[in-house]
Design a protein around this motif. Structure first.
Motif, PDB file in Angstrom:
ATOM      1  N   VAL A 407       0.841  -1.208  -0.023  1.00  9.55           N
ATOM      2  CA  VAL A 407       0.121  -0.080  -0.070  1.00  9.55           C
ATOM      3  C   VAL A 407       1.109   1.161   0.068  1.00  9.55           C
ATOM      4  O   VAL A 407       0.354   2.323  -0.475  1.00  9.55           O
ATOM      5  N   THR A 408       2.051   1.145   0.698  1.00  8.90           N
ATOM      6  CA  THR A 408       2.848   2.305   0.782  1.00  8.90           C
ATOM      7  C   THR A 408       3.269   3.239  -0.695  1.00  8.90           C
ATOM      8  O   THR A 408       3.001   4.325  -0.889  1.00  8.90           O
ATOM      9  N   PRO A 409       3.638   2.278  -1.729  1.00  8.32           N
ATOM     10  CA  PRO A 409       3.574   2.838  -2.977  1.00  8.32           C
ATOM     11  C   PRO A 409       2.472   3.861  -3.567  1.00  8.32           C
ATOM     12  O   PRO A 409       2.584   4.854  -4.185  1.00  8.32           O
ATOM     13  N   LEU A 410       1.152   3.049  -3.342  1.00  9.55           N
ATOM     14  CA  LEU A 410      -0.102   3.729  -3.707  1.00  9.55           C
ATOM     15  C   LEU A 410      -0.317   4.914  -2.934  1.00  9.55           C
ATOM     16  O   LEU A 410      -0.797   5.923  -3.450  1.00  9.55           O
ATOM     17  N   ALA A 411       0.079   4.840  -1.722  1.00  6.74           N
ATOM     18  CA  ALA A 411      -0.092   6.203  -0.781  1.00  6.74           C
ATOM     19  C   ALA A 411       0.636   7.188  -1.006  1.00  6.74           C
ATOM     20  O   ALA A 411       0.132   8.376  -0.889  1.00  6.74           O
ATOM     21  N   MET A 412       1.780   6.964  -1.685  1.00  7.35           N
ATOM     22  CA  MET A 412       2.952   8.103  -1.952  1.00  7.35           C
ATOM     23  C   MET A 412       2.296   8.934  -3.265  1.00  7.35           C
ATOM     24  O   MET A 412       2.568   9.992  -3.381  1.00  7.35           O
ATOM     25  N   ILE A 413       1.446   8.306  -3.999  1.00  6.61           N
ATOM     26  CA  ILE A 413       0.939   9.090  -5.029  1.00  6.61           C
ATOM     27  C   ILE A 413       0.274  10.503  -4.780  1.00  6.61           C
ATOM     28  O   ILE A 413       0.188  11.555  -5.051  1.00  6.61           O
ATOM     29  N   PRO A 414      -0.826  10.372  -3.857  1.00  8.18           N
ATOM     30  CA  PRO A 414      -1.884  11.416  -3.350  1.00  8.18           C
ATOM     31  C   PRO A 414      -0.900  12.364  -2.499  1.00  8.18           C
ATOM     32  O   PRO A 414      -1.196  13.498  -2.632  1.00  8.18           O
ATOM     33  N   LEU A 415       0.140  11.771  -1.638  1.00  6.57           N
ATOM     34  CA  LEU A 415       0.973  12.519  -0.811  1.00  6.57           C
ATOM     35  C   LEU A 415       1.964  13.517  -1.953  1.00  6.57           C
ATOM     36  O   LEU A 415       2.143  14.689  -1.433  1.00  6.57           O
ATOM     37  N   ALA A 416       2.372  13.140  -3.160  1.00  6.95           N
ATOM     38  CA  ALA A 416       2.933  13.623  -3.953  1.00  6.95           C
ATOM     39  C   ALA A 416       2.190  14.850  -4.472  1.00  6.95           C
ATOM     40  O   ALA A 416       2.780  15.952  -4.774  1.00  6.95           O
ATOM     41  N   VAL A 417       1.061  14.402  -4.915  1.00  6.09           N
ATOM     42  CA  VAL A 417      -0.026  15.515  -5.517  1.00  6.09           C
ATOM     43  C   VAL A 417      -0.072  16.739  -4.658  1.00  6.09           C
ATOM     44  O   VAL A 417       0.002  17.866  -5.052  1.00  6.09           O
ATOM     45  N   ALA A 418      -0.094  16.357  -3.334  1.00  2.64           N
ATOM     46  CA  ALA A 418      -0.318  17.304  -2.095  1.00  2.64           C
ATOM     47  C   ALA A 418       0.946  18.277  -1.998  1.00  2.64           C
ATOM     48  O   ALA A 418       0.841  19.556  -1.902  1.00  2.64           O
ATOM     49  N   ILE A 419       2.115  17.523  -2.094  1.00  2.00           N
ATOM     50  CA  ILE A 419       3.385  18.336  -1.920  1.00  2.00           C
ATOM     51  C   ILE A 419       3.489  19.296  -3.393  1.00  2.00           C
ATOM     52  O   ILE A 419       3.959  20.353  -3.094  1.00  2.00           O
ATOM     53  N   VAL A 420       3.069  18.865  -4.508  1.00  2.00           N
ATOM     54  CA  VAL A 420       3.201  19.519  -5.517  1.00  2.00           C
ATOM     55  C   VAL A 420       2.251  20.733  -5.458  1.00  2.00           C
ATOM     56  O   VAL A 420       2.510  21.973  -5.971  1.00  2.00           O
ATOM     57  N   ALA A 421       1.162  20.339  -5.055  1.00  2.00           N
ATOM     58  CA  ALA A 421       0.015  21.499  -4.859  1.00  2.00           C
ATOM     59  C   ALA A 421       0.434  22.724  -3.841  1.00  2.00           C
ATOM     60  O   ALA A 421       0.304  23.948  -4.041  1.00  2.00           O
ATOM     61  N   LEU A 422       1.053  22.379  -2.864  1.00  2.00           N
ATOM     62  CA  LEU A 422       1.719  23.149  -1.785  1.00  2.00           C
ATOM     63  C   LEU A 422       2.703  24.118  -2.502  1.00  2.00           C
ATOM     64  O   LEU A 422       2.518  25.202  -2.122  1.00  2.00           O
TER      65      LEU A 422
END
Length: 592
Positions: A407-422
């Motif tokens: 699950v960790t690789p999948l969870a990194m995707i929305p976290l990456a999107v959030a970082i870019v949005a920030l």
């Protein structure tokens, strides 16, 4: 496509390729020491890799595609494994290729290095693709970087790792991506591809089942809401074609109607077929299901048909797939396997590891939920589905820590999107935004948190590695092929490094062989002798380097294992190992 469009497309892909290459180079550098050991010594760092290597050798030596029996495990009959040959195909291809210009042992080692590295490259590529599906090209680049920082090269994609877990992680991510795309009515056909990938995953093993249940359940749920039948039709068509085909490809005809709870068997095929057929029928009846109440009733009937199929064929498969494991073995072996433990059971001894494992996934889940609240339409549905998949993985990981590697690789995707949005909100130059995004990702990633919150090495794990090194088995390998009684964790390595047969190995189907060893090692020495002689054992082995008591020792302080752990041996055992050896080897003396 025009020349200008083609050039633009290549330029858009170039940064992703560059980031993937950088991620691969860093991964190779960070895991180089382990790769060097694999190449130099042929060491196995995991029992499943040693077992896979033993089965691959048997396959390359002519063992049948459908014969999954480990003939040197649990002698004399051998043990049918719950794995399939799917993963053996690329492994065999690589081994045969490298064998053209390398000695056999180095061809296998090259295979064991190339296989996980190629899958790691695939994982990075899929991560970038998922980031673009959910957000943008910039998010895709950040996703590649963050997945690299999840530490995959140290876990299921580590050098030497040839078991099925890495292929399953990549297959899960691919199926997830096609599912996300298929939520758009214009791309509903991609759900057929998702179904085919699910079938491939099932043919490898059942470990992705919880994730796939969530994905499949999303389709009838959305049908109830909006009545769109194209997604149901495409998924049903793909499932009805792919699942039976792959089932027939991995199961001999004589076993087509046999059911096993721990592998893709008839009960699973029947339930999937009934479910896919029912959902297809619901889709065809969609014009007559004009109300939500009617659609709920139709979907409920489809679900009931699926559940009834399992209940009629193999009701025992509803629940723990390892339910058939002997209770004594569950206590002496499975309860001590770290990857099978609940995550927070490790907090007392490794709090840093627990936080580094759980926190990034929790952040990814929170990010997915946050985006779901801020978006609408197909985009919202994609984020809700991402949140549901991550949530089930997080919950399952709390139950068994090994699920976090999936699950960790999948969870990194929305976290990456959030970082870019920030960082895109900041009024700074592009280079600084990129640097800030990389730094934030590092700080929030599993690797970053593991560095900031280090945990002490387990001294027993370090000592145990000394008993699993190839050179330790060399003296034992020179002895004539015999039947060996050793602890559970030694079994696969004995198969990989020696010509001997073993009774015990860390596999739930090995109730008979593992119970022989458990009974013998926890029995008084005179009783242990009778158990081992009745089983036909020739040799007894014991790791002399363990710093912490084995469960076999603590369970019976006066048993054979405790005696061997003290450096003593009963008169009916003849020591064959040299003084000071890490691995103690004894032969049963002939009966006078």
């Amino acid at each position: 496509m025009s020349l200008a469009a083609s050039v633009a497309s290549r330029e858009a892909r170039l940064p992703a390729i560059v980031v993937i290459m950088v991620a691969l180079i860093l991964s190779a550098a960070l895991s180089f020491s382990r790769a060097e050991i694999v190449w130099r010594t042929g060491a196995f760092f995991d029992s499943d890799d040693a077992m896979r290597a033993a089965q691959l050798r048997d396959f390359l030596s002519g063992q049948s595609w459908f014969d999954l029996t480990a003939h040197r495990l649990d002698p004399p009959s051998g043990l049918p494994m719950h794995w399939s040959r799917i993963v053996d195909v690329p492994l065999a291809g690589l081994d045969l290729f490298f064998s053209k210009f390398l000695a056999p042992e180095y061809a296998e080692r090259a295979t064991r290095l190339v296989f996980p590295f190629a899958l790691l490259a695939a994982l990075f590529a899929v991560a970038g693709w998922l980031g673009r599906i959910l957000s943008s090209a910039a998010a895709g680049l950040a996703a590649i970087w963050l997945v690299m920082l999840s530490g995959a090269m140290f876990l299921q994609f580590a050098p030497g790792r040839i078991d099925h877990h890495a292929p399953q992680i990549v297959t899960l991510a691919l199926a997830f991506g096609f599912f996300l795309q298929g939520l758009d009515p214009k791309g509903a056909w991609r759900l057929a591809a998702a179904a085919a990938l699910m079938a491939l995953s099932f043919a490898i093993s059942l470990e992705n089942l919880p994730f796939f249940v969530v994905l499949i359940a999303a389709l009838p749920t959305l049908f109830i809401i909006d009545g769109a039948r194209a997604p149901l039709l495409w998924f049903s068509a793909g499932a009805l074609a792919a699942f039976p085909s792959l089932y027939a490809a991995i199961n001999p005809r004589a076993a087509w109607f046999a059911s096993a709870c721990d592998a893709f068997s008839f009960v699973h095929l029947a339930a999937l077929f009934a479910g896919a057929l029912s959902l297809g029928a619901v889709a065809l009846l969609a014009p007559r299901l004009a109300t939500i109440r009617a659609r709920i009733f139709a979907v409920g009937a489809a679900g009931a048909a699926t559940g009834a199929t399992v209940l009629l064929i193999a009701p025992r498969c509803i629940g723990d797939p390892l339910g058939g494991l002997d209770p004594l073995l569950r206590d002496l072996w499975l309860s001590h396997v770290v990857e099978a433990k609940p995550l927070f059971s490790l907090y007392a001894t490794a709090p840093g590891m627990v936080v580094a494992t759980a926190a990034p996934v929790a952040l990814g889940l929170a990010a997915a939920l946050g985006f779901a609240l801020k978006t609408e339409g197909v985009v919202r549905r994609r984020w809700l589905l991402a949140a549901a998949v991550i949530a089930i993985g997080f919950a399952a990981g709390l139950w068994q820590i090994r699920v976090f590697t999936s699950v960790t690789p999948l969870a990194m995707i929305p976290l990456a999107v959030a970082i870019v949005a920030l960082v895109e909100r900041l009024d700074v130059g592009r280079a600084l935004r990129v640097a800030l995004a990389a730094a934030i990702a590092m700080f929030l990633s599993p690797i970053g948190l593991a560095v900031a919150l280090p945990s002490k090495d387990d001294p027993d794990t370090v000592a145990e590695r000394a008993c699993l090194s190839p050179e330790v088995f060399a003296p034992l390998a020179s002895l004539p092929a015999s039947r060996v009684a050793g602890s559970f964790d030694l079994g696969s390595h004995l198969l990989a490094h020696t010509p001997h047969s073993v009774f015990a190995a860390p596999y739930h189907r090995d109730n008979r062989g593992n119970r022989i060893v458990a009974d013998a090692f926890t029995a008084a020495p005179e009783q242990a002798e009778a158990i081992l002689r009745n089983a036909g054992a020739d040799l007894v082995v014991w790791c002399a380097r363990a710093k912490q008591p084995s469960s076999l020792v603590t369970a019976a302080p006066n048993g054979l294992a405790a005696m061997l752990a003290r450096g003593e041996a009963p008169a009916w055992l003849d020591r064959k190992s040299a003084p000071g050896a890490s691995l103690l080897v004894f032969a049963l003396r002939p009966v006078k």
